[in-house]
Design a protein around this motif. Structure first.
Motif, mmCIF file in Angstrom:
data_model
loop_
_atom_site.group_PDB
_atom_site.id
_atom_site.type_symbol
_atom_site.label_atom_id
_atom_site.label_comp_id
_atom_site.label_asym_id
_atom_site.label_seq_id
_atom_site.Cartn_x
_atom_site.Cartn_y
_atom_site.Cartn_z
ATOM 1 N N ARG A 94 72.787 -59.096 -97.554
ATOM 2 C CA ARG A 94 74.071 -58.864 -98.213
ATOM 3 C C ARG A 94 74.093 -59.508 -99.593
ATOM 4 O O ARG A 94 74.557 -58.923 -100.568
ATOM 5 N N ALA A 95 73.591 -60.740 -99.681
ATOM 6 C CA ALA A 95 73.578 -61.468 -100.941
ATOM 7 C C ALA A 95 72.638 -60.806 -101.950
ATOM 8 O O ALA A 95 72.925 -60.763 -103.155
ATOM 9 N N LYS A 111 74.333 -57.720 -103.376
ATOM 10 C CA LYS A 111 75.379 -58.130 -104.313
ATOM 11 C C LYS A 111 74.778 -58.575 -105.631
ATOM 12 O O LYS A 111 75.272 -58.221 -106.716
ATOM 13 N N ASP A 112 73.704 -59.345 -105.563
ATOM 14 C CA ASP A 112 73.035 -59.818 -106.779
ATOM 15 C C ASP A 112 72.494 -58.648 -107.593
ATOM 16 O O ASP A 112 72.538 -58.656 -108.825
ATOM 17 N N GLY A 168 73.747 -55.653 -107.581
ATOM 18 C CA GLY A 168 74.848 -54.834 -108.056
ATOM 19 C C GLY A 168 74.966 -53.500 -107.364
ATOM 20 O O GLY A 168 75.458 -52.526 -107.942
ATOM 21 N N GLU A 191 75.507 -52.771 -99.960
ATOM 22 C CA GLU A 191 74.501 -53.266 -99.004
ATOM 23 C C GLU A 191 73.958 -52.174 -98.103
ATOM 24 O O GLU A 191 72.808 -52.225 -97.651
#
Length: 208
Positions: free
Chosen positions: A168-169, A172-173, A175, A178
């Motif tokens: 998930r991270a 997000k990083d 852009g 997920e």
């Protein structure tokens, strides 16, 4: 496995593309050299494929130059390079769908810009960081840094670095959303030979 005998943890990242010839042309123009190999694949894949590749440059001008080369070769912008608390960087997507992050920790240029980078790193998005970390440590790949949902392994002598990040991270990083299904459309040529990690990332023996 004795980690002291490892010379190249990862010798190359193998990108699987529906149009291998077009992908090869892109990566030749992108300038990643033998770190990336391409092969044909029609394996179903949609959305986020669970990994990113990062190019770490020495200064912001180099990030911009590398991004310009990629865009001229057919990449699309996900996040345009910009300043942040940690430095300068952005993300783009290759025509084959692979997500690339371009970054530097430097805030200013110290020389004329060039389309060059210092390091390439493969980041795997994983469901259970502890389990995936254990898989690699048990196979002789030592941890260099580990905090929270991020792990960076030691990769002595390797042209490609390796890290783990909570899926998930990582999305997000990068852009992007997920969600993603199907094949990762990537294989890792390196020291583990034929192996499959807990998140389905396939390793294979380096090319002879």
């Amino acid at each position: 496995m004795d980690t002291n005998t490892i010379t190249e943890t990862i010798s190359a990242v193998v990108i699987e593309a529906a149009d291998a010839a077009a992908a090869e042309r892109f990566y030749a123009a992108f300038g990643v050299g033998s770190r990336v190999r391409v092969r044909q694949s029609d394996a179903p894949s949609s959305g986020f494929r669970g990994f990113t590749l990062s190019l770490v440059a020495a200064q912001p001008g180099d990030v911009d130059a590398v991004a310009a080369a990629a865009l001229a070769a057919g990449a699309t912008t996900i996040k345009a390079p910009a300043k942040s608390l940690w430095g300068y960087g952005g993300t783009l997507q290759a025509p084959d769908g692979t997500i690339w992050k371009l970054a530097t920790s430097a805030k200013k240029d110290s020389r004329p810009a060039a389309a060059v980078f210092d390091r390439m790193v493969l980041l795997l998005g994983v469901d259970d960081v502890a389990a995936s970390k254990r898989f690699y440590v048990e196979r002789g790949i030592a941890v260099g840094k580990s905090f929270g949902s991020y792990v960076e392994f030691e990769t002595p002598g390797s042209p490609v670095g390796l890290g783990l990040y909570k899926r998930r991270a990582l999305a997000k990083d990068a852009g992007v959303p997920e969600r993603g299904d199907g094949s990762h459309r990537v294989a890792i040529a390196g020291v583990l030979g034929a192996a499959l990690d807990p998140d389905g990332f396939a390793w294979e023996a380096p090319a002879a």
